[in-house]
Design a protein around this motif. Sequence first.
Motif, PDB file in Angstrom:
ATOM      1  N   ASN A 246      12.999  -7.574   5.702  1.00 19.70           N
ATOM      2  CA  ASN A 246      13.861  -6.398   5.875  1.00 19.70           C
ATOM      3  C   ASN A 246      13.394  -5.162   5.092  1.00 19.70           C
ATOM      4  O   ASN A 246      14.019  -4.109   5.149  1.00 19.70           O
ATOM      5  N   GLY A 247      12.293  -5.295   4.340  1.00 21.67           N
ATOM      6  CA  GLY A 247      11.717  -4.143   3.662  1.00 21.67           C
ATOM      7  C   GLY A 247      12.193  -3.916   2.242  1.00 21.67           C
ATOM      8  O   GLY A 247      11.654  -3.040   1.542  1.00 21.67           O
ATOM      9  N   GLU A 248      13.179  -4.689   1.775  1.00 17.69           N
ATOM     10  CA  GLU A 248      13.702  -4.460   0.422  1.00 17.69           C
ATOM     11  C   GLU A 248      12.674  -4.799  -0.658  1.00 17.69           C
ATOM     12  O   GLU A 248      12.595  -4.111  -1.689  1.00 17.69           O
ATOM     13  N   LEU A 249      11.868  -5.828  -0.444  1.00 16.83           N
ATOM     14  CA  LEU A 249      10.852  -6.185  -1.426  1.00 16.83           C
ATOM     15  C   LEU A 249       9.727  -5.155  -1.431  1.00 16.83           C
ATOM     16  O   LEU A 249       9.188  -4.806  -2.489  1.00 16.83           O
ATOM     17  N   ASP A 250       9.383  -4.639  -0.270  1.00 14.35           N
ATOM     18  CA  ASP A 250       8.356  -3.595  -0.190  1.00 14.35           C
ATOM     19  C   ASP A 250       8.814  -2.331  -0.918  1.00 14.35           C
ATOM     20  O   ASP A 250       8.001  -1.668  -1.589  1.00 14.35           O
ATOM     21  N   ALA A 251      10.102  -2.009  -0.824  1.00 11.73           N
ATOM     22  CA  ALA A 251      10.632  -0.828  -1.518  1.00 11.73           C
ATOM     23  C   ALA A 251      10.484  -0.974  -3.031  1.00 11.73           C
ATOM     24  O   ALA A 251      10.183   0.001  -3.736  1.00 11.73           O
ATOM     25  N   ILE A 252      10.682  -2.184  -3.538  1.00  5.29           N
ATOM     26  CA  ILE A 252      10.519  -2.435  -4.984  1.00  5.29           C
ATOM     27  C   ILE A 252       9.049  -2.282  -5.375  1.00  5.29           C
ATOM     28  O   ILE A 252       8.729  -1.690  -6.419  1.00  5.29           O
ATOM     29  N   ALA A 253       8.147  -2.795  -4.540  1.00  8.06           N
ATOM     30  CA  ALA A 253       6.712  -2.649  -4.810  1.00  8.06           C
ATOM     31  C   ALA A 253       6.310  -1.176  -4.818  1.00  8.06           C
ATOM     32  O   ALA A 253       5.575  -0.725  -5.701  1.00  8.06           O
ATOM     33  N   GLN A 254       6.796  -0.420  -3.859  1.00  8.11           N
ATOM     34  CA  GLN A 254       6.477   1.003  -3.787  1.00  8.11           C
ATOM     35  C   GLN A 254       6.995   1.730  -5.023  1.00  8.11           C
ATOM     36  O   GLN A 254       6.321   2.606  -5.580  1.00  8.11           O
ATOM     37  N   LYS A 255       8.190   1.370  -5.477  1.00  8.54           N
ATOM     38  CA  LYS A 255       8.813   2.026  -6.627  1.00  8.54           C
ATOM     39  C   LYS A 255       8.029   1.776  -7.912  1.00  8.54           C
ATOM     40  O   LYS A 255       7.788   2.716  -8.691  1.00  8.54           O
ATOM     41  N   TRP A 256       7.642   0.522  -8.167  1.00  9.53           N
ATOM     42  CA  TRP A 256       7.085   0.157  -9.469  1.00  9.53           C
ATOM     43  C   TRP A 256       5.564   0.100  -9.506  1.00  9.53           C
ATOM     44  O   TRP A 256       4.948   0.395 -10.538  1.00  9.53           O
TER      45      TRP A 256
END
Length: 267
Positions: A246-256
């Motif tokens: 759903n993209g939530e883990l990718d958003a965390i990777a992009q953030k950090w």
Amino acid sequence: MKMFKHLKIAGLALALGAGMLAASQASAQTITDIIKRGSVKVGVLIGAPPYGSVDSQGNAIGYDADVIALIGKYLGVKVELVQLTPPARIPALEANKVDFLVATLAPTPERAKAVMFSIPYSAFQTGIYAKKGVAIKTWADLKGKKVGVNRGSSVEREFTSREKELNLTILRFEDDATTMQALFSGQVEAIAGPDAQANAAMKARGETDTELKFVFGVQPNSMTMRKDAWELRQWLNNFIYYVKQNGELDAIAQKWVGSPLPPLPTF
């Protein structure tokens, strides 16, 4: 009489086996146990930005802390973070100080003798870092050098396995941040470490005289639980699969990390 004696022994063996099974099941941790408690206690690594560090108030922040917050959201429970250094991670789990770990831990066969791992939820490249003026292109170029590494990390064995062959002097530090500082200050001539942590340390310091010399591997990282927590492992595997899709883990990777979530292996 002999038949009665044999039946009695067999009955006793069955009763003991059932008792041991019941005890094992009673000690096994379940999702229901955690939800009934209303909270989950998770071990998180510190001293390894961007995956784990502390803010000015002493709170754990980073990739892992955000993943743990997401776990709390899907479980519907409060989250308590237990801050750990690399050598303390598995001992804290085995001592029941935490329910499980989300602590940038590589799922190695040696560690799997003592604990269970989920499918990976993050990954980074591992490499050798040194000052720009130091000529290092291969392992052979490290011969006779003083090197630094995070004690208890999966990359530590890269130096220990070559210690005699290359005549290395190995200095071990408690976390990745301290290891990088030893390189910046000249305490060591080179270090082995993850690219994300090294890049974060160089950026925070404004360091321009240090660089990646060569990459020697990729480290996937898994969530870690006690060996009897099969149901918990299955739920965490399902969680990782879901937030990857759903993209939530990718958003965390992009953030950090500042880059998309890399392809993650499964097992």
